[in-house]
Write a protein that holds these residues in place. Sequence first.
Motif, PDB file in Angstrom:
ATOM      1  N   TRP A 187       0.965  -1.634   0.316  1.00 56.31           N
ATOM      2  CA  TRP A 187      -0.418   0.055   0.279  1.00 56.31           C
ATOM      3  C   TRP A 187       0.350   1.507  -0.337  1.00 56.31           C
ATOM      4  O   TRP A 187       0.836   2.552  -1.025  1.00 56.31           O
ATOM      5  CB  TRP A 187      -1.089   0.152   0.996  1.00 56.31           C
ATOM      6  N   ALA A 195      -1.554   6.726   1.569  1.00 56.09           N
ATOM      7  CA  ALA A 195      -2.399   5.039   1.529  1.00 56.09           C
ATOM      8  C   ALA A 195      -3.514   4.638   2.843  1.00 56.09           C
ATOM      9  O   ALA A 195      -4.259   3.648   2.813  1.00 56.09           O
ATOM     10  CB  ALA A 195      -0.937   3.880   2.305  1.00 56.09           C
ATOM     11  N   LYS A 199      -7.028   3.060   3.190  1.00 57.55           N
ATOM     12  CA  LYS A 199      -7.157   1.931   3.089  1.00 57.55           C
ATOM     13  C   LYS A 199      -8.411   2.037   4.085  1.00 57.55           C
ATOM     14  O   LYS A 199      -9.654   1.560   4.033  1.00 57.55           O
ATOM     15  CB  LYS A 199      -6.646   1.391   4.124  1.00 57.55           C
TER      16      LYS A 199
END
Length: 246
Positions: A187, A195, A199
């Motif tokens: 990621w 990132a 997420k």
Amino acid sequence: MRNFEGKTAVVTGGSAGIGLATAKRLAAAGAHVVITGRRREQLDEAVAAIGDATAVVGDVSVAADVDRLYERVREHGRGVDVLVANAGTNHLATLEELTEEAHDRIFDTNVKGTYLTVRGALPLLNPGASVVLVASTAAGSGTPAQGAYAATKAAVRSYARTWANELSGRGVRVNVVSPGPVDTPLWDEVFGEGAEEVKKSIASGLPAQRIADPDEVASAVAFLASRESSFVYGVELHVDGGMNQV
């Protein structure tokens, strides 16, 4: 349970993420695990975390590196009982943005690397061995900017169907684990500083309301690698928090 007592397992991309979690789980269940990756320091740290493990530096897209990996396995003298073709990479780019260089790089790692990994293991696969390929639910999603990555994982899934037929006569099973979003270092490589927000956004749309821990995917890999799944051939097991199921 020590389901893999006395067994030898090979895990590519075994120094981080799903590969490391899988290697740790197999070793805890009794296997000697041979891992490979491109960075020596990271591999050494992984071996310390795994325990009964051997590390071989190499790139799965380079045939000579794969050959060197299996030379180390031969030195161990027990063949291969479990092979987890996990090494992979991602690259976000739309069709318009995708360069030929980036396209070739991701196909070399994800598709050619899987082919070289499994082909190289053929002389060493013991009767009753299990091969687990790590694909992705992205293969069927059509998500923008994931075209190259998704295509590589669709190829991996297709390989499994054919190889499950081709190797069944040797008593070797081939199956696929297709993770959804998993909390791995990839990621950060793909999304950088954004990132965590990505997420969170993806997790909010899942029935599970979170992304997976690598060990949850490792559990699925270990199941397909074990005799607990002895009548399972060519399956694609989604480990995706319900992303593609609900």
